[in-house]
Every structure is written in structure tokens, then in C-alpha cells.
Design an enzyme around this catalytic site. Structure first.
Site, PDB file in Angstrom:
ATOM      1  N   LYS A   1      40.614  41.889  23.784  1.00 57.30           N
ATOM      2  CA  LYS A   1      41.884  41.151  23.788  1.00 57.30           C
ATOM      3  C   LYS A   1      41.606  39.668  24.023  1.00 57.30           C
ATOM      4  CE  LYS A   1      42.037  40.043  28.305  1.00 57.30           C
ATOM      5  NZ  LYS A   1      41.931  38.677  28.810  1.00 57.30           N
TER       6      LYS A   1
ATOM      7  N   ALA B   1      33.182  38.484  29.835  1.00 55.87           N
ATOM      8  CA  ALA B   1      33.471  37.421  28.864  1.00 55.87           C
ATOM      9  C   ALA B   1      34.925  36.973  28.833  1.00 55.87           C
ATOM     10  CB  ALA B   1      33.070  37.904  27.462  1.00 55.87           C
TER      11      ALA B   1
ATOM     12  N   SER C   1      39.092  47.752  28.316  1.00 54.16           N
ATOM     13  CA  SER C   1      39.363  48.440  27.059  1.00 54.16           C
ATOM     14  C   SER C   1      38.559  49.743  26.966  1.00 54.16           C
ATOM     15  CB  SER C   1      39.047  47.529  25.873  1.00 54.16           C
ATOM     16  OG  SER C   1      39.601  48.061  24.686  1.00 54.16           O
TER      17      SER C   1
ATOM     18  N   ASP D   1      44.029  44.833  33.643  1.00 51.76           N
ATOM     19  CA  ASP D   1      44.189  44.754  32.176  1.00 51.76           C
ATOM     20  C   ASP D   1      44.201  46.121  31.492  1.00 51.76           C
ATOM     21  OD1 ASP D   1      44.311  41.996  32.119  1.00 51.76           O
ATOM     22  OD2 ASP D   1      42.172  41.728  31.702  1.00 51.76           O
TER      23      ASP D   1
END
Length: 288
Positions: A9, A96, A103, A135
Site C-alpha cells: 500500500k 519500507a 499485508s 495497517d
């Protein structure tokens, strides 16, 4: 072996509104998935163990791994006796600002829902995801969304205007905890989240570019000047708008015209080993 895709994302906006009583920060951010993805392989085991298999030496293969935590959470919650081998084929750079670990955890939740026949809804999976990391809920849904709270409250948005995204990650990792630790709330430059939502709804590319902003950027730029260099180079080579994703250090440039993509990509390769050209995925995947 069951395979699940785990897309990266980027943050079109990231705003920090304040510190919460639970120690987390109150955030408001617009995230969207791109077509750079890890591939997660899941294979049932009869010994009840959870095993992480990865060729990437920066990926932990124990309880620190978010995919491991996702499997353990489902196993403990639903009394699953079987174990699972989780193979992580990494394409998303580690540490990063692209939610690679989150994810992977989301893909593991979705895959094990199928492998272990749990019949959970996407909302239930997202609820479990929120227990693993801020997230993960967004990554369970994918697509484009406004995330609030500590990032776990998700409101679906339509796909942003179509464009190319160039990602550049310098050869450093950034600790999210360090970045939030260095944030001075009274100095935060707040992006215009409402303008970004309008840009997305109206498919207004120029307004989208103008509205991009990240409240964490100033902290990471101080800690890692090389992020500034990449931003400057990307702008110089012709990106329409440039922003750091998440807590960094990855920088992304938005480009509408394909003719400019190669020039930016080739120019950045001189400064940065990890450069990717991707498209926005934009829409949510269904669980079917």
C-alpha cells in the site's frame, strides 16, 4: 499449497491528530493498494506447529513475524489443532513504509479462513487483523480507504484517478516507533484529507497531486537525509507529485503520462537500488 497475494500500500495522505491514552497516535490517512505484491503459500501441517519459510534474511521466522501472529491468533481463537507452513515470497521491500508485513498477515488471515474452513466474513477477518497491527485491517480489505482511529477503522473509497506510481526505496530500514517518537505534534503540517477524498470521488488528478501530504515526512527526512535526495531527484526527473509512504523510507512519485515513466525510473536507478514501476489497484478484492 494454497497461494494468496499480499499487495503493498501507499499513503496518499497521512495525518497525526494526537496521542491516545493507549499509547498509540490518533491518525487519519488515505491508503490505496498497488500491484507490487508478496505471494503467500499456505500448507497444512499435522503436527500443530506454525512454520515461517522465507529466503529473505531480514524477515523474522518466529513470533515477531506478523503472518505467524495471524496464524496463531486464528488457531487459538477457533481451537484449530492443525498447524501451517507459511511460505513468504517477498517482493515488497522490508521496513519500507509499504505495509509488507501487515499485508502478509492479512493474506494469511484470508488464506487460513479458506484452508481451515472457518467461514469468517471479511469484516470479522479485519477485526482480527486490528489485534495484530494498525495497517492489517486495511490490508484485509485492500482497495482504497480512509483509515482512522489508530488505523483500524476503515471507510471504503472509490479508486483514485488512474496513473503510474514509481516507488524508490533507499537501502535503509526505518523504525515506525522511532519516527512517531520523534514527532512533535505542535509542529505537524496537516494534509488536507477532505480535499483528497474529493479528488478521489471526482477523479480529479490535479487535486489529488496537490492534496498529497504526510505528517511523518519531516521527522524521517531529519533522521535520513537520503530520503530528501530521492524526493528531489524524482521531482527533477518529472514526477507530477512526490511523497514518502507511511513512516518511510520509500518515496513514491505519481505520473499520469507513460512517456515520462522510463525517464524517472532510469534516472532514479543511479541513486537507488530498489526502484519499481507499478499501477494502482484501486478497487477492493472480494473474498470469493
Amino acid at each position: 499449497m494454497l497461494y494468496v497475494k499480499a499487495p503493498a500500500k501507499i499513503n496518499l495522505t497521512l495525518d497525526v491528530l494526537g496521542k491516545r491514552e493507549d499509547g498509540y497516535h490518533e491518525v487519519e490517512m488515505i491508503m490505496t493498494t498497488v500491484d507490487l505484491a508478496d505471494r503467500i503459500g499456505l500448507e497444512s501441517r499435522n503436527d500443530g506447529q506454525i512454520r515461517i519459510i522465507s529466503a529473505d534474511r531480514f524477515v523474522p521466522d518466529d513470533h515477531r513475524n506478523l503472518a505467524y501472529q495471524a496464524a496463531k491468533l486464528l488457531k487459538d481463537t477457533y481451537g484449530i489443532k492443525k498447524g501451517v507452513s507459511i511460505t513468504l515470497e517477498k517482493k515488497i521491500p522490508v521496513a519500507a513504509g509499504l505495509a509488507g508485513g501487515s499485508s502478509d498477515a492479512a493474506a494469511t488471515l484470508k488464506g487460513l479462513n479458506e484452508l481451515w474452513k472457518l467461514k469468517l466474513t471479511v469484516d470479522q477477518l479485519a477485526e482480527h487483523g486490528a489485534k495484530i497491527g494498525s495497517d492489517v485491517s486495511f490490508c484485509v480489505y485492500g482497495g482504497t480507504a480512509l483509515a482512522t482511529g489508530r488505523g483500524e477503522q476503515i471507510q471504503e473509497l472509490t479508486a483514485p484517478p488512474n496513473c503510474w506510481i514509481i516507488l524508490a526505496k533507499p537501502s535503509i530500514g526505518v523504525s515506525t516507533a522511532d519516527v512517531y517518537g520523534g514527532l512533535k505534534l505542535h509542529e505537524v503540517i496537516h494534509p488536507d484529507t477532505k480535499a483528497m477524498i474529493r479528488a478521489i470521488q471526482e477523479k480529479d488528478y490535479e487535486l489529488m497531486c496537490e492534496s498529497m501530504g504526510n505528517a511523518l515526512e519531516s521527522v524521517t527526512l531529519k533522521l535520513h537525509p537520503e530520503v530528501s535526495t530521492i524526493k528531489e531527484q524524482m521531482t527533477k526527473f518529472g514526477a507530477d507529485a512526490v511523497l514518502m509512504s507511511g513512516s518511510g523510507p520509500t518515496v513514491f512519485g505519481v505520473v499520469q503520462h507513460e512517456s515520462r515513466v522510463n525517464r524517472i525510473y532510469n534516472g532514479l536507478r543511479g541513486f537507488c537500488d530498489e526502484v519499481y514501476v507499478v499501477r494502482l489497484l484501486g478497487e477492493r478484492d472480494s473474498l470469493d
